[in-house]
Enzyme design. Sequence first.
Site, PDB file in Angstrom:
ATOM      1  N   GLY A 115       0.840  -1.195   0.000  1.00  0.00           N
ATOM      2  CA  GLY A 115       0.000   0.000   0.000  1.00  0.00           C
ATOM      3  C   GLY A 115       0.868   1.235   0.000  1.00  0.00           C
ATOM      4  N   GLN A 120       2.863   9.982   1.501  1.00  0.00           N
ATOM      5  CA  GLN A 120       4.158   9.311   1.540  1.00  0.00           C
ATOM      6  C   GLN A 120       5.057   9.697   0.371  1.00  0.00           C
ATOM      7  OE1 GLN A 120       2.277   5.226   2.409  1.00  0.00           O
ATOM      8  NE2 GLN A 120       4.259   5.141   3.454  1.00  0.00           N
ATOM      9  N   CYS A 173       6.338  -0.006   7.744  1.00  0.00           N
ATOM     10  CA  CYS A 173       5.886   1.128   6.931  1.00  0.00           C
ATOM     11  C   CYS A 173       7.032   1.596   6.057  1.00  0.00           C
ATOM     12  CB  CYS A 173       5.411   2.257   7.848  1.00  0.00           C
ATOM     13  SG  CYS A 173       4.855   3.735   6.961  1.00  0.00           S
ATOM     14  N   LEU A 174       6.718   1.912   4.813  1.00  0.00           N
ATOM     15  CA  LEU A 174       7.747   2.401   3.891  1.00  0.00           C
ATOM     16  C   LEU A 174       8.310   3.746   4.335  1.00  0.00           C
ATOM     17  CD1 LEU A 174       6.069   1.487   0.475  1.00  0.00           C
ATOM     18  CD2 LEU A 174       7.816   0.203   1.740  1.00  0.00           C
ATOM     19  N   HIS A 215      -4.082   0.920   7.793  1.00  0.00           N
ATOM     20  CA  HIS A 215      -2.762   1.538   7.745  1.00  0.00           C
ATOM     21  C   HIS A 215      -2.728   2.682   6.736  1.00  0.00           C
ATOM     22  CE1 HIS A 215       1.803   1.106   7.927  1.00  0.00           C
ATOM     23  NE2 HIS A 215       1.624   1.893   6.883  1.00  0.00           N
ATOM     24  N   GLU A 216      -3.227   2.437   5.529  1.00  0.00           N
ATOM     25  CA  GLU A 216      -3.145   3.460   4.488  1.00  0.00           C
ATOM     26  C   GLU A 216      -4.103   4.620   4.748  1.00  0.00           C
ATOM     27  OE1 GLU A 216      -0.674   3.404   2.629  1.00  0.00           O
ATOM     28  OE2 GLU A 216      -0.125   1.325   3.080  1.00  0.00           O
ATOM     29  N   HIS A 219      -2.679   6.992   7.262  1.00  0.00           N
ATOM     30  CA  HIS A 219      -1.718   7.939   6.678  1.00  0.00           C
ATOM     31  C   HIS A 219      -2.413   9.230   6.241  1.00  0.00           C
ATOM     32  CE1 HIS A 219       2.278   6.295   6.535  1.00  0.00           C
ATOM     33  NE2 HIS A 219       1.885   5.151   6.008  1.00  0.00           N
TER      34      HIS A 219
END
Length: 261
Positions: A115, A120, A173-174, A215-216, A219
């Site tokens: 995702g 991000q 997480c990225l 999670h997304e 963000h």
Amino acid sequence: MVIGGLLRGRGAKAVVLQWSDGEAAEFPVVRVTCATRTGGRAWHPDAMAPPRDCAPLAERVEELLAAGGPLPIVAAGQPVLRRGTVPYDGQLGPALLARFVEALRVTMHAAPGVGLAAPQVGVPLRIAVLEDPAPVPEEVAAARGRVPQPFRVLVNPVYEPAGGARAAFFEGCLSVPGWQAVVARHAEVRLRAEDEHGRPLDEVFTGWPARIVQHETDHLDGTLYLDRAELRSLPTNEAVAALWNEPAPRRAAEALGFELP
């Protein structure tokens, strides 16, 4: 040193700045509207450069896409990850939105991740993408409820819990590279959103897909997974692989001293 300022009158066109030595000066005001705010801010061009996030969103996205290839991923500590987002209401136009969505997809695949949210890559719009081929062993997939997910675009998503069950697993997480932590999340959520074509989405997600959705979408509200994590569980990726490489984090909870739901 400036010790005060006064905007003269409603809809003022000038600001008066006073220095510590008693001198004062009057400057014209330029109004700019930031993408992360609902209104404008007073700014004088001789005082300082305007913040980069005040540039028009379409212009910023065009600049990002100009380089081609995967987009740079913003790491934790950058304000764009904490300010939340503005709803998408056509700021990019259909063609630019399609290019931006494709860039998010390319970036997610290259990372790799399952995702990616617009903040991000530095864009404060309420847009995220997800896709999960679920390339994990059968016992891991069964324990986590991880099933393949097709590529999806989520525009203006919101979620709510569907039932009271919660599940806790290691999550990364990225934008927080190199680390993971155990996060307890809703085991089932109802997601409402639109796709990139404006078609409505109203769907219930369970297991790992529900975790990705939460999670997304988090963000887009300025929330990182660390805000919800059990910080006693926080290890490096290498430590997870060496010590806690198991379908569920039961041994980690016992050894590190935290509770699971």
